[in-house]
Design an enzyme around this catalytic site. Structure first.
Site, PDB file in Angstrom:
ATOM      1  N   SER A  19       0.816  -1.206   0.000  1.00 37.41           N
ATOM      2  CA  SER A  19       0.000   0.000   0.000  1.00 37.41           C
ATOM      3  C   SER A  19       0.855   1.263   0.000  1.00 37.41           C
ATOM      4  O   SER A  19       1.861   1.349   0.692  1.00 37.41           O
ATOM      5  CB  SER A  19      -0.906   0.010   1.232  1.00 37.41           C
ATOM      6  OG  SER A  19      -1.745   1.148   1.195  1.00 37.41           O
ATOM      7  N   ILE A  69       3.790  11.360   3.883  1.00 36.90           N
ATOM      8  CA  ILE A  69       2.794  11.760   2.881  1.00 36.90           C
ATOM      9  C   ILE A  69       1.532  12.309   3.559  1.00 36.90           C
ATOM     10  O   ILE A  69       0.958  13.294   3.106  1.00 36.90           O
ATOM     11  CB  ILE A  69       2.431  10.560   1.966  1.00 36.90           C
ATOM     12  CG1 ILE A  69       3.691   9.992   1.286  1.00 36.90           C
ATOM     13  CG2 ILE A  69       1.390  10.965   0.929  1.00 36.90           C
ATOM     14  CD1 ILE A  69       4.482  10.957   0.445  1.00 36.90           C
ATOM     15  N   CYS A 128      -0.344   4.284  10.305  1.00 34.78           N
ATOM     16  CA  CYS A 128       0.282   5.429   9.625  1.00 34.78           C
ATOM     17  C   CYS A 128       0.903   6.350  10.663  1.00 34.78           C
ATOM     18  O   CYS A 128       0.217   6.850  11.557  1.00 34.78           O
ATOM     19  CB  CYS A 128      -0.722   6.227   8.810  1.00 34.78           C
ATOM     20  SG  CYS A 128       0.013   7.758   8.198  1.00 34.78           S
ATOM     21  N   LYS A 163      -3.027  -4.267   9.343  1.00 35.33           N
ATOM     22  CA  LYS A 163      -1.622  -3.920   9.109  1.00 35.33           C
ATOM     23  C   LYS A 163      -1.002  -3.376  10.380  1.00 35.33           C
ATOM     24  O   LYS A 163      -1.385  -2.320  10.886  1.00 35.33           O
ATOM     25  CB  LYS A 163      -1.499  -2.892   7.987  1.00 35.33           C
ATOM     26  CG  LYS A 163      -0.046  -2.621   7.602  1.00 35.33           C
ATOM     27  CD  LYS A 163       0.058  -2.004   6.234  1.00 35.33           C
ATOM     28  CE  LYS A 163       1.507  -1.852   5.799  1.00 35.33           C
ATOM     29  NZ  LYS A 163       1.595  -1.285   4.444  1.00 35.33           N
ATOM     30  N   ILE A 189       5.589  -5.554   8.220  1.00 37.27           N
ATOM     31  CA  ILE A 189       5.408  -4.435   9.123  1.00 37.27           C
ATOM     32  C   ILE A 189       5.196  -3.135   8.339  1.00 37.27           C
ATOM     33  O   ILE A 189       5.612  -3.033   7.181  1.00 37.27           O
ATOM     34  CB  ILE A 189       6.645  -4.247  10.058  1.00 37.27           C
ATOM     35  CG1 ILE A 189       7.911  -3.996   9.233  1.00 37.27           C
ATOM     36  CG2 ILE A 189       6.801  -5.429  10.957  1.00 37.27           C
ATOM     37  CD1 ILE A 189       9.158  -3.688  10.093  1.00 37.27           C
ATOM     38  N   GLY A 215      12.284   0.368   3.292  1.00 32.87           N
ATOM     39  CA  GLY A 215      13.420  -0.049   2.473  1.00 32.87           C
ATOM     40  C   GLY A 215      14.312  -1.035   3.211  1.00 32.87           C
ATOM     41  O   GLY A 215      14.017  -1.437   4.349  1.00 32.87           O
TER      42      GLY A 215
HETATM   43  C1  DHB Z   1       1.831   7.022   5.269  1.00 32.75           C
HETATM   44  C2  DHB Z   1       1.072   5.991   5.734  1.00 32.75           C
HETATM   45  C3  DHB Z   1       1.693   4.876   6.259  1.00 32.75           C
HETATM   46  O1  DHB Z   1       0.995   3.830   6.752  1.00 32.75           O
HETATM   47  C4  DHB Z   1       3.076   4.813   6.311  1.00 32.75           C
HETATM   48  O2  DHB Z   1       3.674   3.743   6.824  1.00 32.75           O
HETATM   49  C5  DHB Z   1       3.822   5.840   5.826  1.00 32.75           C
HETATM   50  C6  DHB Z   1       3.200   6.936   5.304  1.00 32.75           C
HETATM   51  C7  DHB Z   1       1.254   8.272   4.797  1.00 32.75           C
HETATM   52  O3  DHB Z   1       0.390   8.331   3.907  1.00 32.75           O
HETATM   53  O4  DHB Z   1       1.675   9.301   5.335  1.00 32.75           O
END
Ligand code: DHB
Length: 302
Positions: A19, A69, A128, A163, A189, A215
């Site tokens: 994702s 992001i 996130c 997740k 993870i 990475g």
């Molecule tokens: C974002 C979401 C995530 O689950 C992650 O691991 C890294 C970035 C995001 O959209 O900011």
């Protein structure tokens, strides 16, 4: 030899883009036929459209990258109306990743996506690290994660994969809590919270200061966590974290992952997924095994 079955997913091989590292597939579709993939995990969907965080929101390191992001996406309704239809032509199960600010939002987004015939399964993003409300809070407390999992399970017509965040004291406690709450599978993870410092500006590179590290740098952490979790749950694990090669995939499966997602490597080489899928066959020969599923069964529960 490469095919496998997971809840809701009939996969021709164990490889799927992770994702957020594949958008909704458009860009990669100009490089190769997406039907080659075992599955596709879509970028997180939220109830409302999100513009995401301020830039800079990506930073590179020697062995990985950080991003903040902030769950940028066009919102669940637009995803259903505009992003799903072009994916209809590919013979590949789609996993919709769901995020939200509150339990209600998660439930609503999961309900809408799971009603789509095209969607084979839901991945619940409780990890996130880059949003103020409703990102990692849901993934760092076992009771909160379990409550959300149960509600989303009740609302979803499709299997739910949770997740997990590595940014916790005990990943096994989180895994067991969401399993008991009805999760059909785990994916793990997610990224590790980190920072990149710029000595010239004397400030962190990311506007958000911190971001999620992904990475090759995180691969040993991912392997350790998957191995530990595989010993104490009986639902399947989709493994991810720094996978760049077919050998990495073999290692993840030996640790207990039933399937493997490729994230950051897609940005380095857009052909990462098809190359890995191609190379896996030779690995089965080398290891003298008939089916890829033997790798996981052999390692599952000592
Ligand atoms: C974002 C979401 C995530 O689950 C992650 O691991 C890294 C970035 C995001 O959209 O900011």
């Amino acid at each position: 030899r490469l095919s496998l079955e997971l809840p809701g997913l009939s996969m021709k091989n164990p490889i799927m883009p992770a994702s957020g590292c594949f958008g909704f597939g458009k860009e990669f579709a100009s490089f190769y036929d997406l039907s080659l993939l075992g599955a596709i995990v879509l970028k997180s969907a939220t109830k409302e459209p999100r513009f995401g965080n301020e830039t800079p929101r990506v930073a590179e390191t020697h062995s990985g990258m950080l991003n903040s992001i902030g769950l940028q996406n066009p919102g669940v309704d637009q995803i259903i109306a505009k992003e799903l239809p072009p994916l209809k032509r590919y013979q590949v199960p789609l996993i919709a990743n769901v995020a939200g600010k509150s339990e209600e939002e998660y439930v609503e987004v999961a309900r809408k996506l799971s009603q789509q015939e095209q969607i084979a399964a839901i991945e619940l993003n409780i990890s996130c690290p880059n949003v103020k409300e409703g990102g990692i809070q849901f993934g760092t407390d076992a009771r909160t994660a379990a409550s959300l999992t149960r509600k989303v399970k009740d609302a979803s017509k499709k299997p739910v994969y949770v997740k997990l965040s590595p940014n916790v004291t005990s990943i096994t406690e989180m895994a067991q809590a969401v399993e008991a709450a009805g999760a059909d599978g785990l994916s793990m993870i997610n990224t590790l919270v980190g920072m990149v410092m710029d000595w010239k500006t004397r400030k962190p590179v990311l506007a958000n200061k911190t971001g999620g590290l992904s990475g090759p740098a995180i691969k040993p952490v991912a392997l350790r966590m998957i191995y530990e979790v595989a010993q104490c749950v009986s639902i399947p694990i989709i493994g991810m974290g720094g996978v760049t090669s077919a050998q990495d995939v073999i290692e993840f499966m030996l640790a207990g992952a039933s399937a493997v997602a490729v994230g950051t490597a897609n940005f380095v080489d857009p052909f990462a997924c098809p190359t890995i899928i191609n190379d896996l066959e030779a690995w089965l020969d080398k290891m003298k095994i008939e089916s890829i599923t033997e790798l996981v069964e052999g390692s599952f529960k000592e």
